[in-house]
Design a protein around this motif. Structure first.
Motif, PDB file in Angstrom:
ATOM      1  N   ALA A 393       6.582  -1.581   2.034  1.00  0.00           N
ATOM      2  CA  ALA A 393       7.283  -0.300   1.854  1.00  0.00           C
ATOM      3  C   ALA A 393       8.361  -0.360   0.771  1.00  0.00           C
ATOM      4  O   ALA A 393       8.873   0.673   0.369  1.00  0.00           O
ATOM      5  CB  ALA A 393       7.912   0.138   3.178  1.00  0.00           C
ATOM      6  N   PHE A 394       8.713  -1.566   0.323  1.00  0.00           N
ATOM      7  CA  PHE A 394       9.625  -1.609  -0.822  1.00  0.00           C
ATOM      8  C   PHE A 394       9.022  -2.365  -2.007  1.00  0.00           C
ATOM      9  O   PHE A 394       9.709  -2.980  -2.801  1.00  0.00           O
ATOM     10  CB  PHE A 394      11.030  -2.120  -0.453  1.00  0.00           C
ATOM     11  N   VAL A 395       7.666  -2.272  -2.081  1.00  0.00           N
ATOM     12  CA  VAL A 395       6.934  -2.812  -3.232  1.00  0.00           C
ATOM     13  C   VAL A 395       6.435  -1.601  -4.046  1.00  0.00           C
ATOM     14  O   VAL A 395       6.013  -0.598  -3.461  1.00  0.00           O
ATOM     15  CB  VAL A 395       5.726  -3.654  -2.760  1.00  0.00           C
ATOM     16  N   ALA A 396       6.469  -1.718  -5.375  1.00  0.00           N
ATOM     17  CA  ALA A 396       6.043  -0.595  -6.223  1.00  0.00           C
ATOM     18  C   ALA A 396       4.579  -0.245  -5.967  1.00  0.00           C
ATOM     19  O   ALA A 396       3.760  -1.133  -5.698  1.00  0.00           O
ATOM     20  CB  ALA A 396       6.227  -0.968  -7.693  1.00  0.00           C
ATOM     21  N   GLU A 397       4.259   1.050  -6.051  1.00  0.00           N
ATOM     22  CA  GLU A 397       2.841   1.450  -5.923  1.00  0.00           C
ATOM     23  C   GLU A 397       2.250   1.744  -7.299  1.00  0.00           C
ATOM     24  O   GLU A 397       1.077   2.052  -7.430  1.00  0.00           O
ATOM     25  CB  GLU A 397       2.683   2.653  -4.995  1.00  0.00           C
ATOM     26  N   GLY A 398       3.068   1.668  -8.325  1.00  0.00           N
ATOM     27  CA  GLY A 398       2.637   1.902  -9.693  1.00  0.00           C
ATOM     28  C   GLY A 398       3.870   1.844 -10.572  1.00  0.00           C
ATOM     29  O   GLY A 398       4.985   1.870 -10.065  1.00  0.00           O
ATOM     30  N   TYR A 399       3.652   1.739 -11.893  1.00  0.00           N
ATOM     31  CA  TYR A 399       4.799   1.746 -12.803  1.00  0.00           C
ATOM     32  C   TYR A 399       5.097   3.169 -13.249  1.00  0.00           C
ATOM     33  O   TYR A 399       4.236   4.056 -13.170  1.00  0.00           O
ATOM     34  CB  TYR A 399       4.507   0.874 -14.026  1.00  0.00           C
ATOM     35  N   PHE A 400       6.314   3.371 -13.732  1.00  0.00           N
ATOM     36  CA  PHE A 400       6.765   4.675 -14.204  1.00  0.00           C
ATOM     37  C   PHE A 400       5.810   5.188 -15.295  1.00  0.00           C
ATOM     38  O   PHE A 400       5.452   4.444 -16.203  1.00  0.00           O
ATOM     39  CB  PHE A 400       8.187   4.522 -14.756  1.00  0.00           C
ATOM     40  N   LYS A 401       5.420   6.410 -15.158  1.00  0.00           N
ATOM     41  CA  LYS A 401       4.516   7.088 -16.094  1.00  0.00           C
ATOM     42  C   LYS A 401       3.134   6.439 -16.161  1.00  0.00           C
ATOM     43  O   LYS A 401       2.468   6.471 -17.194  1.00  0.00           O
ATOM     44  CB  LYS A 401       5.138   7.192 -17.488  1.00  0.00           C
ATOM     45  N   GLY A 402       2.741   5.787 -15.069  1.00  0.00           N
ATOM     46  CA  GLY A 402       1.359   5.341 -14.923  1.00  0.00           C
ATOM     47  C   GLY A 402       0.931   4.123 -15.712  1.00  0.00           C
ATOM     48  O   GLY A 402      -0.258   3.805 -15.782  1.00  0.00           O
ATOM     49  N   GLU A 403       1.891   3.397 -16.289  1.00  0.00           N
ATOM     50  CA  GLU A 403       1.479   2.219 -17.071  1.00  0.00           C
ATOM     51  C   GLU A 403       1.090   1.039 -16.177  1.00  0.00           C
ATOM     52  O   GLU A 403       1.426   1.015 -14.997  1.00  0.00           O
ATOM     53  CB  GLU A 403       2.610   1.825 -18.018  1.00  0.00           C
ATOM     54  N   GLY A 404       0.390   0.069 -16.747  1.00  0.00           N
ATOM     55  CA  GLY A 404       0.066  -1.170 -16.018  1.00  0.00           C
ATOM     56  C   GLY A 404      -0.702  -0.959 -14.729  1.00  0.00           C
ATOM     57  O   GLY A 404      -0.565  -1.727 -13.777  1.00  0.00           O
ATOM     58  N   ALA A 405      -1.544   0.078 -14.686  1.00  0.00           N
ATOM     59  CA  ALA A 405      -2.223   0.444 -13.433  1.00  0.00           C
ATOM     60  C   ALA A 405      -3.152  -0.664 -12.941  1.00  0.00           C
ATOM     61  O   ALA A 405      -3.432  -0.754 -11.735  1.00  0.00           O
ATOM     62  CB  ALA A 405      -3.004   1.738 -13.628  1.00  0.00           C
ATOM     63  N   ASP A 406      -3.613  -1.530 -13.834  1.00  0.00           N
ATOM     64  CA  ASP A 406      -4.557  -2.571 -13.422  1.00  0.00           C
ATOM     65  C   ASP A 406      -3.922  -3.628 -12.503  1.00  0.00           C
ATOM     66  O   ASP A 406      -4.632  -4.440 -11.902  1.00  0.00           O
ATOM     67  CB  ASP A 406      -5.237  -3.227 -14.636  1.00  0.00           C
ATOM     68  N   ALA A 407      -2.601  -3.617 -12.372  1.00  0.00           N
ATOM     69  CA  ALA A 407      -1.961  -4.590 -11.473  1.00  0.00           C
ATOM     70  C   ALA A 407      -2.022  -4.137 -10.009  1.00  0.00           C
ATOM     71  O   ALA A 407      -1.643  -4.880  -9.109  1.00  0.00           O
ATOM     72  CB  ALA A 407      -0.504  -4.804 -11.884  1.00  0.00           C
ATOM     73  N   PHE A 408      -2.470  -2.900  -9.764  1.00  0.00           N
ATOM     74  CA  PHE A 408      -2.465  -2.360  -8.396  1.00  0.00           C
ATOM     75  C   PHE A 408      -3.899  -2.066  -7.971  1.00  0.00           C
ATOM     76  O   PHE A 408      -4.648  -1.455  -8.734  1.00  0.00           O
ATOM     77  CB  PHE A 408      -1.648  -1.061  -8.360  1.00  0.00           C
ATOM     78  N   ASP A 409      -4.311  -2.493  -6.753  1.00  0.00           N
ATOM     79  CA  ASP A 409      -5.683  -2.187  -6.336  1.00  0.00           C
ATOM     80  C   ASP A 409      -5.709  -1.028  -5.335  1.00  0.00           C
ATOM     81  O   ASP A 409      -4.657  -0.532  -4.907  1.00  0.00           O
ATOM     82  CB  ASP A 409      -6.421  -3.443  -5.837  1.00  0.00           C
ATOM     83  N   GLU A 410      -6.917  -0.635  -4.956  1.00  0.00           N
ATOM     84  CA  GLU A 410      -7.041   0.584  -4.134  1.00  0.00           C
ATOM     85  C   GLU A 410      -6.508   0.395  -2.709  1.00  0.00           C
ATOM     86  O   GLU A 410      -6.213   1.359  -2.012  1.00  0.00           O
ATOM     87  CB  GLU A 410      -8.483   1.126  -4.141  1.00  0.00           C
ATOM     88  N   ASP A 411      -6.346  -0.882  -2.283  1.00  0.00           N
ATOM     89  CA  ASP A 411      -5.801  -1.109  -0.939  1.00  0.00           C
ATOM     90  C   ASP A 411      -4.283  -1.268  -0.960  1.00  0.00           C
ATOM     91  O   ASP A 411      -3.679  -1.679   0.041  1.00  0.00           O
ATOM     92  CB  ASP A 411      -6.419  -2.369  -0.321  1.00  0.00           C
ATOM     93  N   GLY A 412      -3.715  -1.001  -2.111  1.00  0.00           N
ATOM     94  CA  GLY A 412      -2.254  -1.044  -2.191  1.00  0.00           C
ATOM     95  C   GLY A 412      -1.690  -2.414  -2.533  1.00  0.00           C
ATOM     96  O   GLY A 412      -0.473  -2.599  -2.534  1.00  0.00           O
ATOM     97  N   TRP A 413      -2.543  -3.400  -2.817  1.00  0.00           N
ATOM     98  CA  TRP A 413      -2.023  -4.726  -3.173  1.00  0.00           C
ATOM     99  C   TRP A 413      -1.593  -4.732  -4.631  1.00  0.00           C
ATOM    100  O   TRP A 413      -2.290  -4.232  -5.506  1.00  0.00           O
ATOM    101  CB  TRP A 413      -3.083  -5.814  -2.964  1.00  0.00           C
ATOM    102  N   PHE A 414      -0.441  -5.347  -4.870  1.00  0.00           N
ATOM    103  CA  PHE A 414       0.075  -5.502  -6.232  1.00  0.00           C
ATOM    104  C   PHE A 414      -0.121  -6.959  -6.646  1.00  0.00           C
ATOM    105  O   PHE A 414       0.285  -7.883  -5.924  1.00  0.00           O
ATOM    106  CB  PHE A 414       1.563  -5.111  -6.267  1.00  0.00           C
ATOM    107  N   ASP A 415      -0.765  -7.169  -7.778  1.00  0.00           N
ATOM    108  CA  ASP A 415      -0.982  -8.520  -8.292  1.00  0.00           C
ATOM    109  C   ASP A 415       0.283  -8.963  -9.022  1.00  0.00           C
ATOM    110  O   ASP A 415       0.641  -8.406 -10.063  1.00  0.00           O
ATOM    111  CB  ASP A 415      -2.182  -8.528  -9.251  1.00  0.00           C
ATOM    112  N   THR A 416       0.968  -9.956  -8.437  1.00  0.00           N
ATOM    113  CA  THR A 416       2.287 -10.357  -8.951  1.00  0.00           C
ATOM    114  C   THR A 416       2.206 -11.068 -10.303  1.00  0.00           C
ATOM    115  O   THR A 416       3.210 -11.199 -10.985  1.00  0.00           O
ATOM    116  CB  THR A 416       2.970 -11.328  -7.968  1.00  0.00           C
ATOM    117  N   GLY A 417       1.001 -11.582 -10.644  1.00  0.00           N
ATOM    118  CA  GLY A 417       0.897 -12.384 -11.868  1.00  0.00           C
ATOM    119  C   GLY A 417       1.352 -13.816 -11.627  1.00  0.00           C
ATOM    120  O   GLY A 417       1.326 -14.643 -12.527  1.00  0.00           O
TER     121      GLY A 417
END
Ligand code: AMP
Length: 546
Positions: A393-417
């Protein structure tokens, strides 16, 4: 069936209201950019935030507008945090250590309507002001007496701006999912990306941050965040200290060993947090001057891996407990922290240091997992490493203005790199950034492991490891060293030093000595730049392999 509890929205303004009521006289002590130490209590902080809120309304700032700050940790920056977010305007903390072109980029990208800036940054902003067409005015965070001559258009003195206002202000109530603040990642590749926090995510992060096994400081503590308010909201401390009523000590612009020590000592600081480079300076200063820290109980080390030798020095020499933490701007930022369980407290000193060298256990509110390149879950055996994914609940669901969308998957997981392992106790160890791991003969070598051992050598001030192309192994590690002052450690000494400390095949193929290692704006080693600098470097093992 719906529960019958009040659905009071979680808003940042409630934090400062609470602090004003229950901890009104608890101090915020700031070393000002102008020089003197400034003190007042949370009651006054709240009152002045309300004056600012009135001023912002007069300036035409509305719900969803963005205003920027270029400022150190200090009481006026705190007033801006609360005054701005409290009205529903978004507080965009700009990292002044970024290159001017990046600052121009993010101020324009965020569409900052006004910029608040400390005196330190007037010249910097004067140099780029003509490239900031959307900014309607610049508010210089000082009083009339210290107001500089400036070419900035529509420059206003902060104290003059708020002195005209009343402190009678009713914080508006709105949806807790409203944006509260904006922080750009330092962006080692490509443009920085914006992380847009909400009131809800900020308050929830604060609740978790306050748990005794997370940061866990309280109303009996004095807290000095060395980590800047422009680095992921000073890791949440700017919100957590007022929430729990801790005395806050703000260090301003001077973060060298002597300046930080002076505040830790004179203000009786019990809890502090910062990146390893800051602690390196502090520990060096204490070593040189023979000083001790009698009041300090715990020090959070995060942002980069805490070297084992640093943990040992803090704990064994100075009696300060190290809390090794990992997180990201995208996570508000806390993710894991190395507080020990009752059973682990009973381990030997050696075993405990070994465990604390890892980045710690997951905190409540963040789900973590490691996966292989096909996305399959990997075991938590302390050995297998994989790509680290997080959600919460305090992890980003996307970046501002939709950038870097490939780091987020459809199940809500964010790839930290990041690449990491988890052991049977749930302790995570970061092996590397995924782009920094060294791929040698089909195996992965952790650059962080090698760096950690190298900085344990007394002749080493700082170490960085990068992969260099190798015809036989694909890549092999090159160790880049900044020598400690007045030492002459040699290549052979260093290579010997690895004996028995890491696997033989992970020992670097070569060592080079440099004057300085480049850092990002948040104090991380800039590996991209090092790789560029050492492009084409021929390792001594290459001719042997051919
Ligand atoms: P930032 O968003 O600037 O705070 O950077 C986040 C990144 O810093 C993470 O993805 C990690 O690569 C790195 N990082 C943060 N804390 C640690 C730590 N304790 N050990 C190793 N790397 C860390």
């Amino acid at each position: 069936m719906r529960g019958l509890m009040q659905s009071k929205q979680l808003l940042i303004s409630s934090i400062i209201e609470h602090a004003a009521k229950f901890h009104g006289n608890t101090e915020i002590v700031s070393r000002t950019v102008e020089g003197p130490i400034h003190r007042y209590g949370y009651r006054e902080l709240c009152a002045r935030s309300k004056k600012l809120a009135n001023a912002l309304e007069r300036l035409g700032c509305e719900l969803g507008d963005v205003v920027g700050t270029l400022a150190w940790n200090g009481y006026r920056h705190m007033e801006i945090y609360y005054g701005v977010s409290g009205t529903g305007t978004v507080c965009h903390t700009v990292n002044p250590r970024l290159f001017p072109e990046q600052i121009v980029y993010i101020i324009n990208h965020a569409e900052d309507k006004y910029i608040f800036l400390d005196l330190t940054f007037v010249a910097l902003i004067e140099g780029i002001a003509d490239q900031l067409p959307r900014v309607a005015g610049f508010i210089i965070m000082t009083d009339e007496a210290d107001m500089p001559e400036t070419t900035l258009p529509n420059a206003v003195c902060y104290e003059t701006l708020i002195s005209a206002e009343s402190d009678d202000y009713k914080w508006p109530q709105f949806d807790e999912n409203t944006a509260s603040s904006l922080c750009y990642t330092s962006g080692t590749t490509g443009n920085p990306k914006g992380v847009l926090y909400s009131h809800r995510s900020t308050v929830l992060h604060c609740y978790t941050g306050g748990l005794v096994d997370t940061l866990g400081f309280g109303a009996r503590d004095t807290v000095l965040p060395v980590v800047p308010m422009f680095h992921a909201n000073s890791w949440g401390i700017a919100y957590l200290a007022p929430m729990v009523g801790a005395k806050l000590v703000m260090p301003g612009k001077d973060l060298d060993g002597a300046s930080v020590y002076e505040l830790l000592h004179s203000e009786g600081v019990t809890f502090t947090a910062g990146v390893p480079t800051v602690w390196l300076m502090l520990l060096q200063y204490m070593e040189e001057t023979g000083q001790r820290l009698d009041t300090l109980k715990a020090s959070v080390i995060g942002g980069s891996a805490a070297p084992r030798s640093m943990i040992e020095t803090f704990q064994n020499k100075y009696g300060v407990q190290v809390l090794h933490a990992w997180g990201m701007t995208e996570m508000s930022p806390l993710g894991t922290i190395g507080t020990l369980t009752a059973r682990q407290e009973g381990w030997s000193v050696e075993e405990k240091i070994e465990l604390q060298s890892k980045q710690g256990r997951g905190i409540f509110g963040v789900e973590l997992k490691i996966v292989d390149d096909d996305g399959a879950d990997l075991p938590w055996d302390g050995k297998t490493f994989g790509r680290l994914l997080v959600r919460g609940a305090f992890v980003a669901e996307g970046y501002f203005k939709g950038e870097g969308a490939d780091a987020f998957d459809e199940d809500g997981w964010f790839d930290t790199g990041d690449v990491s392992t988890f052991d049977e106790y749930g302790f995570m160890q970061i092996t590397d950034r995924s782009k920094d791991v060294i791929k040698s003969g089909g195996e992965w070598i952790s650059s962080i492991d090698i760096e950690n051992v190298a900085v344990g050598h007394p002749g080493v001030a700082e170490a960085a490891v990068i992969g260099i192309e190798h015809p036989k192994w694909d890549e092999r590690p090159l160790l880049i060293i900044v020598r400690a002052q007045d030492t002459e450690v040699s290549r052979e000494d260093l290579l010997q030093f690895f004996n028995g400390k890491i696997a033989k095949w992970c020992v670097p193929d070569d060592v080079v000595f440099v004057e300085a290692i480049p850092h990002t704006a948040t104090g991380k080693i800039q590996k991209v730049e090092l790789r560029e600098q050492f492009k084409g470097y021929v390792l001594p093992t290459v001719s042997a392999a051919e």
